[in-house]
Design an enzyme around this catalytic site. Structure first.
Site, PDB file in Angstrom:
ATOM      1  N   SER A  63       0.603 -22.660  -1.712  1.00 25.91           N
ATOM      2  CA  SER A  63       1.604 -21.614  -1.510  1.00 25.91           C
ATOM      3  C   SER A  63       2.912 -22.229  -1.049  1.00 25.91           C
ATOM      4  CB  SER A  63       1.099 -20.629  -0.454  1.00 25.91           C
ATOM      5  OG  SER A  63       2.177 -19.890   0.073  1.00 25.91           O
ATOM      6  N   GLY A 121       5.223  -5.017   5.980  1.00 22.07           N
ATOM      7  CA  GLY A 121       4.660  -3.762   5.492  1.00 22.07           C
ATOM      8  C   GLY A 121       5.145  -3.415   4.100  1.00 22.07           C
ATOM      9  N   ASP A 169      -0.943   0.985  -2.281  1.00 14.95           N
ATOM     10  CA  ASP A 169      -0.154  -0.240  -2.471  1.00 14.95           C
ATOM     11  C   ASP A 169      -0.369  -0.812  -3.878  1.00 14.95           C
ATOM     12  OD1 ASP A 169       0.190   0.252   0.198  1.00 14.95           O
ATOM     13  OD2 ASP A 169      -0.987  -1.460   0.888  1.00 14.95           O
TER      14      ASP A 169
HETATM   15  C1  GLA Z   1      -1.221   0.178   4.320  1.00 13.51           C
HETATM   16  C2  GLA Z   1      -2.433   0.300   3.417  1.00 13.51           C
HETATM   17  C3  GLA Z   1      -2.293   1.491   2.481  1.00 13.51           C
HETATM   18  C4  GLA Z   1      -1.943   2.767   3.250  1.00 13.51           C
HETATM   19  C5  GLA Z   1      -0.787   2.527   4.208  1.00 13.51           C
HETATM   20  C6  GLA Z   1      -0.536   3.699   5.121  1.00 13.51           C
HETATM   21  O1  GLA Z   1      -0.087  -0.135   3.560  1.00 13.51           O
HETATM   22  O2  GLA Z   1      -2.617  -0.871   2.690  1.00 13.51           O
HETATM   23  O3  GLA Z   1      -3.476   1.660   1.737  1.00 13.51           O
HETATM   24  O4  GLA Z   1      -3.072   3.250   3.930  1.00 13.51           O
HETATM   25  O5  GLA Z   1      -1.011   1.387   5.028  1.00 13.51           O
HETATM   26  O6  GLA Z   1      -0.205   4.835   4.392  1.00 13.51           O
END
Ligand code: GLA
Length: 342
Positions: A63, A121, A169
């Site tokens: 990486s 995030g 996601d």
């Molecule tokens: C993270 C998780 C998702 C979702 C969000 C909160 O990103 O990977 O699946 O649960 O948190 O909505």
């Protein structure tokens, strides 16, 4: 550049290259693993992998942001502990693809590079899984539809990485398109594009407070939601999942639920209603209504789901005071990470 990293490390050129974008969670906080709906946006940053087969049955990973090369045997794939745990995302995909009978029969060299901030995030993990999955399909010459790819990558994360995430996601990364949001119905696993109004922009602000989902309270929230649903399904037997229970049932069951489960369930059920209202507001171009829903979502995360933190609250407060900001909220798992503003 991922190709240069590949060539420098492995002394040859890659045979395939694949890319998957990160995402912003637009609205629908923790609704996904509760069977609800959510809206996400793929962003113009993501993860790129360069990959080539090996004949000795070994998998080598390198990486741009980690030191050293990690080696695993294709026939004995098990999750690795830190500092090698970053390899669990591609290893999980390899593992689930093989379980599914997809022809990943030879070892590989894989190099990865990211243009996403780690720990913000923005789903660098889902993007890494999907880029690996696309790369493996290209390398081994098989064709899998996008929904299946999404399901494989989610399973890799749930079953191999050990993070009980929903499908938001992976679904947003795979189905995202410029100037569109992705509406995810997490119960039916249906992905639909919703046009984004052209008169506004999405901004993302990294609090730089790292969130670590596997180690954090994510699993605890997941459990609290399951427990709340156990109680609520007796009161509303037709509801297939927590997100489908009506907020009025949750209020009526406050005593039975107890304080914590009541707050978690109220957040999920009201947030699911907000997602529906957000789709209507988007369709009708009502940006003020949309912005108010985003800010209400944050307040609910802060007070009911309790997955915000001082840094995220500070950003939301400052942003919503500014002229030209329709609304702002934490995005993703919470407990750190980023805030988005419309
Ligand atoms: C993270 C998780 C998702 C979702 C969000 C909160 O990103 O990977 O699946 O649960 O948190 O909505």
């Amino acid at each position: 550049m991922v190709e240069q990293l590949f060539e420098r490390t492995f002394g040859r050129s890659p045979e395939a290259r694949a890319y998957a974008p990160g995402r912003i969670e637009f609205i629908g906080n923790h609704t996904d693993y509760n069977g609800g709906c959510a809206l996400g946006a793929a962003v113009d940053r993501g993860i790129t992998v360069a990959i080539a087969t090996r004949s000795d049955g070994e998998c080598h990973f390198v990486s741009e942001s980690m030191t050293g090369e990690v080696v695993a045997a294709l026939d004995n794939v098990t999750p690795l502990a830190n500092p090698f745990a970053w390899v669990n995302y591609p290893l999980g995909v390899i593992h689930v693809m093989r379980q599914e009978g997809l022809p990943v029969e030879r070892g590989m060299d894989l190099a990865v590079a990211s243009s996403l901030p780690a720990g913000a995030g923005m789903s660098s993990s889902a993007a890494f899984e999907l880029a690996t999955a696309y790369g493996l399909a290209a390398l081994n010459g098989f064709d899998v539809d996008r929904k299946k790819m999404v399901q494989v990558c989610r399973r890799a994360e749930n079953e191999f990485v050990g993070m009980p995430c929903g499908i938001l996601d992976q679904g947003t990364s795979a189905f995202g398109a410029p100037d569109h949001l992705v509406h995810v119905d997490c119960l039916t696993e249906t992905f639909t594009r919703v046009p984004m109004p052209t008169s506004c922009h999405l901004w993302i602000f990294n609090s730089n407070k790292k969130h670590s989902l596997v180690d954090s309270k994510y699993s605890e929230r997941h459990r609290e939601c399951s427990e709340a649903f156990e109680t609520l399904r007796r009161a509303e037997p037709k509801a297939a999942c927590l997100a489908h229970v009506s907020p009025s049932t949750v209020r009526a069951q406050q005593r039975e639920l107890g304080e914590v489960r009541f707050k978690r369930a109220l957040h999920i059920t009201e947030e699911n209603v907000r997602v529906k209202e957000a789709v209507e507001a988007l369709t009708n171009g009502r940006l003020k209504v949309l912005g108010a829903l985003l800010t209400a979502s944050h307040q609910s995360s802060r007070t009911l789901f309790e997955n915000s933190c001082a840094e995220l609250d500070y950003l939301v407060e400052r942003l919503t005071d500014l002229p030209g900001v329709y609304g702002a909220r934490l995005t993703g798992g919470g407990f750190g990470g980023a805030v988005m503003a419309l």
